[in-house]
Design an enzyme around this catalytic site. Structure first.
Site, PDB file in Angstrom:
ATOM      1  N   ASN A  64       0.667  -1.011  -0.267  1.00  0.00           N
ATOM      2  CA  ASN A  64       0.104   0.130  -0.048  1.00  0.00           C
ATOM      3  C   ASN A  64       0.726   1.314  -0.424  1.00  0.00           C
ATOM      4  OD1 ASN A  64       0.410  -0.613   2.248  1.00  0.00           O
ATOM      5  ND2 ASN A  64      -0.899   0.258   3.649  1.00  0.00           N
ATOM      6  N   GLU A  66       0.079   5.300   0.714  1.00  0.00           N
ATOM      7  CA  GLU A  66      -0.267   5.954   0.894  1.00  0.00           C
ATOM      8  C   GLU A  66       0.150   7.728   0.476  1.00  0.00           C
ATOM      9  OE1 GLU A  66      -0.991   5.222   5.371  1.00  0.00           O
ATOM     10  OE2 GLU A  66      -2.036   3.149   4.723  1.00  0.00           O
ATOM     11  N   CYS A  75      -4.439   0.407  -2.196  1.00  0.00           N
ATOM     12  CA  CYS A  75      -3.742  -0.693  -1.293  1.00  0.00           C
ATOM     13  C   CYS A  75      -3.169  -1.489  -2.095  1.00  0.00           C
ATOM     14  CB  CYS A  75      -5.621  -1.518  -1.436  1.00  0.00           C
ATOM     15  SG  CYS A  75      -6.897  -0.451  -0.704  1.00  0.00           S
ATOM     16  N   GLU A  77      -2.400  -5.085  -2.585  1.00  0.00           N
ATOM     17  CA  GLU A  77      -3.377  -6.279  -3.534  1.00  0.00           C
ATOM     18  C   GLU A  77      -3.106  -5.345  -4.553  1.00  0.00           C
ATOM     19  OE1 GLU A  77      -4.331  -4.927  -0.673  1.00  0.00           O
ATOM     20  OE2 GLU A  77      -6.570  -6.532  -0.402  1.00  0.00           O
ATOM     21  N   CYS A 113     -10.501  -5.303   1.027  1.00  0.00           N
ATOM     22  CA  CYS A 113     -11.571  -4.476   1.297  1.00  0.00           C
ATOM     23  C   CYS A 113     -11.999  -5.245   0.004  1.00  0.00           C
ATOM     24  CB  CYS A 113     -10.767  -3.019   0.953  1.00  0.00           C
ATOM     25  SG  CYS A 113     -10.048  -2.479  -0.486  1.00  0.00           S
ATOM     26  N   CYS A 116     -10.450  -3.819  -3.865  1.00  0.00           N
ATOM     27  CA  CYS A 116     -10.202  -5.044  -4.383  1.00  0.00           C
ATOM     28  C   CYS A 116     -10.401  -6.406  -4.926  1.00  0.00           C
ATOM     29  CB  CYS A 116      -8.437  -4.981  -2.651  1.00  0.00           C
ATOM     30  SG  CYS A 116      -7.469  -3.807  -3.030  1.00  0.00           S
TER      31      CYS A 116
HETATM   32  N1  THU Z   1      -5.492  -2.058   2.739  1.00  0.00           N
HETATM   33  C1  THU Z   1      -4.561  -2.506   1.978  1.00  0.00           C
HETATM   34  O1  THU Z   1      -3.629  -2.314   1.171  1.00  0.00           O
HETATM   35  N2  THU Z   1      -5.640  -3.304   1.148  1.00  0.00           N
HETATM   36  C2  THU Z   1      -7.277  -3.680   2.063  1.00  0.00           C
HETATM   37  O2  THU Z   1      -7.498  -4.710   1.715  1.00  0.00           O
HETATM   38  C3  THU Z   1      -7.117  -3.468   2.909  1.00  0.00           C
HETATM   39  C4  THU Z   1      -6.772  -1.223   3.131  1.00  0.00           C
HETATM   40  C5  THU Z   1      -4.797  -0.280   2.567  1.00  0.00           C
HETATM   41  C6  THU Z   1      -5.166   0.660   2.400  1.00  0.00           C
HETATM   42  C7  THU Z   1      -3.896   1.720   3.634  1.00  0.00           C
HETATM   43  O3  THU Z   1      -3.557   2.078   3.039  1.00  0.00           O
HETATM   44  C8  THU Z   1      -4.651   1.408   5.027  1.00  0.00           C
HETATM   45  O4  THU Z   1      -4.309  -0.141   4.337  1.00  0.00           O
HETATM   46  C9  THU Z   1      -5.460   1.640   6.280  1.00  0.00           C
HETATM   47  O5  THU Z   1      -7.089   1.330   5.210  1.00  0.00           O
END
Ligand code: THU
Length: 166
Positions: A64, A66, A75, A77, A113, A116
């Site tokens: 991920n 940000e 995200c 994945e 999530c 994804c």
């Molecule tokens: N996140 C992911 O990388 N994958 C997911 O399936 C859920 C959330 C990340 C997004 C963000 O950078 C952090 O987790 C918190 O939501």
């Protein structure tokens, strides 16, 4: 009153101890952990790593990423799946491993999530063969699905949008 019909969705996931998985799956989980160590998650402190195994054995990693403008992040994945599509178009994605080493993920059984899951489903449809999904939900627990579709009941699909390859 009109008769109601129902639509049901059956989804079967299997739960494994990591040591019972075959070597290829364990290796992909290791790659996903390696990917997670490269996450850029200064705001949430929730690191996620993804590793995609292609049909020729190549592994593509993502984590991920940000951004200070929060919705601009992505995200882990999804970064992995998009990177695989961008760098190796035409190579089927056999499996994806998704992990989060962060303490709150491990205590609450992290699952990917919805956005994804939608992306995984489309990658699967596009390649015309299922993608195995390995989710390390806790240290000692890996949830495995033989197809991304098991994780995304009633996924969005709109044939009218075209979907031309290019
Ligand atoms: N996140 C992911 O990388 N994958 C997911 O399936 C859920 C959330 C990340 C997004 C963000 O950078 C952090 O987790 C918190 O939501």
């Amino acid at each position: 009153m009109a008769e109601k019909t129902t639509r049901e969705w059956r989804s079967t996931l299997t739960v494994w101890s990591p040591e019972d998985l075959d070597a290829e799956d364990r290796e992909l989980l290791r790659e996903a952990h390696e990917a997670a160590s490269k996450a850029y998650a200064p705001y949430s402190r929730f690191q996620v790593g993804g590793a995609v195994r292609l049909e020729d054995g190549t592994v593509v990693r993502g984590s991920n990423q940000e951004n200070m403008a929060y919705p601009s992040g992505m995200c882990g994945e999804r970064v992995a799946v998009f990177a695989a599509g961008a760098q190796h178009p035409g190579q089927a994605m056999q499996a994806v491993a998704i992990v989060s080493p962060s303490a709150n993920a491990l205590s609450e059984a992290f699952m990917p999530c919805g956005g994804c899951r939608q992306v995984l489903v489309e990658a699967e449809r596009r390649q015309g063969q299922p993608m195995r999904v390995l989710l390390q939900v806790r240290d000692e627990e890996v949830v495995v699905s033989d197809s991304a579709l098991n994780l995304m009941p009633f996924a969005f699909e709109a044939h009218g949008l075209g979907g031309h390859e290019s």
